[in-house]
Write a protein that holds these residues in place. Structure first.
Motif, PDB file in Angstrom:
ATOM      1  N   LEU B 563       0.817  -1.210   0.000  1.00 15.02           N
ATOM      2  CA  LEU B 563       0.000   0.000   0.000  1.00 15.02           C
ATOM      3  C   LEU B 563       0.852   1.263   0.000  1.00 15.02           C
ATOM      4  O   LEU B 563       0.478   2.266  -0.586  1.00 15.02           O
ATOM      5  N   ARG B 565       3.681   1.717  -1.460  1.00  8.14           N
ATOM      6  CA  ARG B 565       4.136   1.990  -2.814  1.00  8.14           C
ATOM      7  C   ARG B 565       3.029   2.641  -3.631  1.00  8.14           C
ATOM      8  O   ARG B 565       3.233   3.629  -4.314  1.00  8.14           O
ATOM      9  N   ARG B 566       1.822   2.089  -3.530  1.00  8.97           N
ATOM     10  CA  ARG B 566       0.721   2.656  -4.311  1.00  8.97           C
ATOM     11  C   ARG B 566       0.413   4.078  -3.875  1.00  8.97           C
ATOM     12  O   ARG B 566       0.134   4.950  -4.689  1.00  8.97           O
ATOM     13  N   GLU B 567       0.473   4.287  -2.547  1.00 12.42           N
ATOM     14  CA  GLU B 567       0.181   5.622  -2.040  1.00 12.42           C
ATOM     15  C   GLU B 567       1.219   6.621  -2.548  1.00 12.42           C
ATOM     16  O   GLU B 567       0.888   7.738  -2.938  1.00 12.42           O
ATOM     17  N   ILE B 569       2.946   6.399  -5.317  1.00 14.85           N
ATOM     18  CA  ILE B 569       2.693   6.645  -6.743  1.00 14.85           C
ATOM     19  C   ILE B 569       1.543   7.636  -6.908  1.00 14.85           C
ATOM     20  O   ILE B 569       1.639   8.619  -7.635  1.00 14.85           O
TER      21      ILE B 569
END
Lengths: 224, 575
Positions: B563, B565-567, B569
């Motif tokens: 999560l 990493r996605r946040e 990005i």
């Protein structure tokens, strides 16, 4: 086509809270109908591509896929068949006689299977004791479509170099196209064979229908 | 009628929903105009009240004037507006980073009134921060009115800020740069255009209403290569002065807070001291734009020693005003201190090297201002562009860059946090987009938690448990009380291996005997930063979340990485 918050949360692998926060922060392309958020697939795909985020759009659950490959022991036995009164005096002759009777293996491959089984027996005997052996090849068989367990009752017990040095009278052939099924079937089988009642039942040379029924009862007690 | 309505909704969708740029530009310019009006209103009323009070300044009792102003201002903020004292810029920055720029409507006028009372009566503070607060609150409330999302609201807060600064200095680029450099902290393409337009709108408003009172008239200076070396020295001086200024402000605030007097007594005390200094040295009073104008145009008449003392008098007066309960910003005091420093430096230069043909006094006043702004706010670009716009030309760009970069670097070296950010950093609230702290604060525990866990009872016999782990993928089993569902402890598969491999134990033990009750747990109220700290200290890969003695789920580092990493990005993407 559109997704709801809940559907999208599954595809992105996050909880709905995260989706709602991203919408509030203006980070996801969204169209609002009344109070509900809707996400257009075309916009989502574009968003995922520009953000380098994996959007798993296939509907099936990855966990579901794995369950497909599970096969029950009873259906494998149905595939493989049950045979009685096999004649032979040693390991190789017994194996040859069994393979000859096996209907699931095409004649062209019987020689190959025999070689493999003999090779496995030479490495380490599959006679697991109590008069039972479970011959199986080391590599899986690519020419087989479905996993099969064939049960052979010998006419006379044979010295099989078993671990407990007792002669073997029943053979369970485990033949699988994939390793995973092999381990499942092996585990299910060994569970059955540990059952003392089942062992006595086997020694009585039961009727094939009764045998499959008995296996079905045992495997529901021990689900994989 | 219905076709008209439909047509309107299609047009609305097409213009604003699909691509919000047009919407942001329109709303942003409205925010810029409104905050420009607020800035003009404050400027005009300050001007009026300062002129009106001017005749009274010669009386002996005039020293109480700033005290009365500070008293009224602190009472207003505390009792009526119910907002904290201080200048408001950190609050805006925090609101932008934590709450998506959400500000109360009240903030759009409360600081204007309180700073009007403080500065109008003679308190040494600047009207910029209150106007910034007001402008950003206007932007935020426009966004709320249009029910925009947080990203769009942040842009509008930036628009309000830029409009306010642009209007007060008649410097649109400085407004744009200040909004982005100090308030938003991210140079995003989608932000820049609306903010630039808002800044221009704000500047136009002030020019349209008070063209003759634009703070700094354009001046041109002849600055040659000869001035580079003195600029270097001036930069070191301004860096020192900025550090002294920042430290004095903090110290005075600290001393005031530790004193046991109520806020209004402190305000009166601070105001009296400022008033007393003001009797001997009127340059410290008010926002000081008038004096800045004099210094730039070279008509400032004080001697070198008095000017030198005035630098520190202004620092002290500002600290006494802002630290002890007055309301206002530090932008204007920075400019005054900067120009005084520049003038002192120039005078010294002339005494030491009378024959050197360096630039006029006014140029050094401007360089000094850049130096102090860059040093105190650690916003070098704001300093450069503000002065470039004041001079209306690019002749001074080179020395400006020299002074600004050296001063901000030096003061950053001595005092790593700028004045605006220091409080936020101390409170752990400095959350710039794309930073670790921001991602950790955005990710909620409830978003990370994995709840699909099979729970087991403490009274379970081990053999039963062996059957469960045969078919389960779990590595951790929370043990709960049969009756109360209370969380009791955790069974780790890796920790019970030796019992699992020993069939003799299967019927001998209960789960309550082998569970681990020492496992650290967290609750849903913990923030991610704390959770990670606990995990790191105890070397844990997963940690159970327990709320009111109930097991909620587990948090694993694997899930956090996913999560996080996605946040990262999503937060740092250009859109």
């Amino acid at each position: 086509m559109q997704y709801s918050v809940f559907e999208l949360s599954k595809h992105l692998g996050v909880v709905p809270d995260t989706i709602e926060r991203w919408v509030r922060q203006g980070k996801l392309p969204v169209s609002r109908t009344g109070k509900n958020y809707q996400f257009r697939i075309s916009e989502l795909k574009k968003w995922a591509a520009t953000h380098n985020i994996c959007l798993n759009l296939s509907d099936e659950d990855p966990a579901e896929k794995k369950r497909e490959s599970i096969i029950s022991l009873s259906s494998a036995v149905k595939n493989g068949g049950i045979y009685f009164d096999i004649i032979g005096d040693d390991v190789t002759s017994v194996l040859r006689a069994c393979i000859k009777k096996m209907s699931i293996i095409h004649d062209d491959f019987k020689k190959d299977l025999f070689d493999r089984l003999v090779e496995r027996e030479q490495a380490l005997s599959t006679g697991i004791g109590n008069g039972i052996a479970i011959p199986h090849p080391r590599e899986q068989l690519s020419y087989l479509n479905d996993p099969a367990v064939s049960i052979f009752f010998l006419a006379d017990p044979v010295d099989y170099n078993a671990l407990d040095h007792q002669p073997v009278s029943v053979l369970f052939f485990i033949l699988c196209p994939a390793l995973k099924m092999h381990l499942q079937l092996l585990s299910a089988l060994s569970f059955c064979l540990r059952d003392a009642q089942f062992k006595r039942f086997l020694n009585a040379r039961p009727d094939p229908h009764q045998l499959i029924e008995k296996i079905e009862i045992l495997q529901t007690a021990n689900p994989i | 009628m219905s076709t008209l309505k439909k047509g309107y909704s299609i047009l609305y969708q097409w213009l604003f929903h699909r691509d919000d740029r047009l919407l942001l530009i329109i709303a942003g310019s409205v925010a810029g105009i409104c905050s420009g009006l607020a800035a003009v209103a404050l400027r005009l009323s300050l001007q009026t009240v300062l002129e009106w009070l001017h005749p009274f300044r010669h009386y002996g009792w005039a020293f109480v004037l700033p005290a009365v102003g500070a008293l009224l201002s602190s009472l207003y903020l505390e009792k009526i507006a119910r907002e904290g004292a201080g200048h408001g810029v950190p609050e805006v920055i925090y609101a932008v980073s934590r709450y998506g720029g959400l500000l109360r409507f009240r903030s759009s006028y409360s600081r204007l009134i309180s700073s009007f009372l403080t500065i109008g009566s003679g308190g040494s503070a600047g009207p910029e921060a209150p106007v910034v607060m007001s402008g950003s609150a206007i932007g935020s409330n426009i966004a709320k009115f249009l029910s925009l999302n947080e990203r769009q609201r942040i842009t509008l807060v930036g628009c309000g800020t830029a409009g306010a600064i642009a209007s007060i200095f008649n410097a649109p680029i400085a407004g744009l740069v200040f909004a982005i450099e100090v308030i938003l902290g991210e140079w995003k393409f989608v932000n820049i255009i609306p903010i630039a337009i808002a800044a221009v709108a704000g500047a136009e408003v002030s020019q349209a209403i008070i063209p003759e009172q634009v703070i700094f008239n354009h001046q041109t200076f002849q600055v040659g290569l000869l001035d580079i070396l003195p600029s270097l020295c001036l930069a070191l001086v301004t860096a020192l002065v900025s550090v002294v200024f920042t430290k004095t402000l903090q110290q005075s605030g600290k001393i005031a807070r530790t004193s046991s007097f109520p806020l209004w007594v402190r305000a009166v005390f601070g105001g009296c001291i400022v008033g007393t200094i003001g009797i001997f040295m009127p340059v410290v009073l008010g926002e000081g734009y008038h004096f800045i104008q004099e210094m730039i145009s070279g008509t400032f008449s004080l001697g070198v020693f008095i000017t030198f003392v005035a630098v520190f008098a202004k620092i002290f007066a500002t600290a006494m005003t802002l630290g002890w309960g007055g309301s206002g910003g530090i932008f204007a005091p920075c400019l005054v201190i900067g120009s005084l420093t520049g003038i002192v430096f120039h005078k010294f230069l002339l005494i030491l090297l009378p024959s050197v043909g360096c630039a006029r006094e006014g140029a050094y006043a401007l360089l000094g201002m850049t130096g102090i702004i860059s040093g105190v706010m650690q916003a070098p670009l704001t300093g450069i562009f503000l002065i470039v716009e004041i001079t209306g030309g690019y002749e001074m760009t080179l020395p400006l860059i020299v002074v600004s970069s050296i001063s901000s670097t030096m003061s950053h070296y001595i005092e790593p946090a700028s004045f605006y950010f220091k409080d936020l950093i101390e409170r752990g609230q400095f959350l710039r987009p794309g930073t670790d702290a921001r991602i950790l604060s955005d990710l909620n525990i409830s978003e990370l938690i994995e709840t699909r866990y099979t729970k087991v009872s403490g009274n379970m016999v081990f053999r039963e448990f062996i059957e469960i782990i045969k078919t389960s993928r779990q590595n951790f089993f929370p043990v709960i009380d049969d009756r109360t569902n209370e969380y009791k402890g955790m069974v780790k598969i890796s920790a019970i291996r030796k019992y699992v491999l020993d069939p003799g134990m299967y019927d001998m033990i209960f789960l309550s005997q082998i569970m681990d009750t020492e496992v650290m747990t967290v609750s849903l109220e913990n923030d991610l930063q704390e959770v990670l700290e606990i995990m790191d200290i105890n070397g844990m890969e997963t940690i159970p979340v327990v709320e009111h003695d109930r097991f909620v789920g587990m948090i694993s580092k694997t899930r956090i990485l996913d999560l996080y990493r996605r946040e990262l990005i999503v937060q740092t993407s250009a859109h």
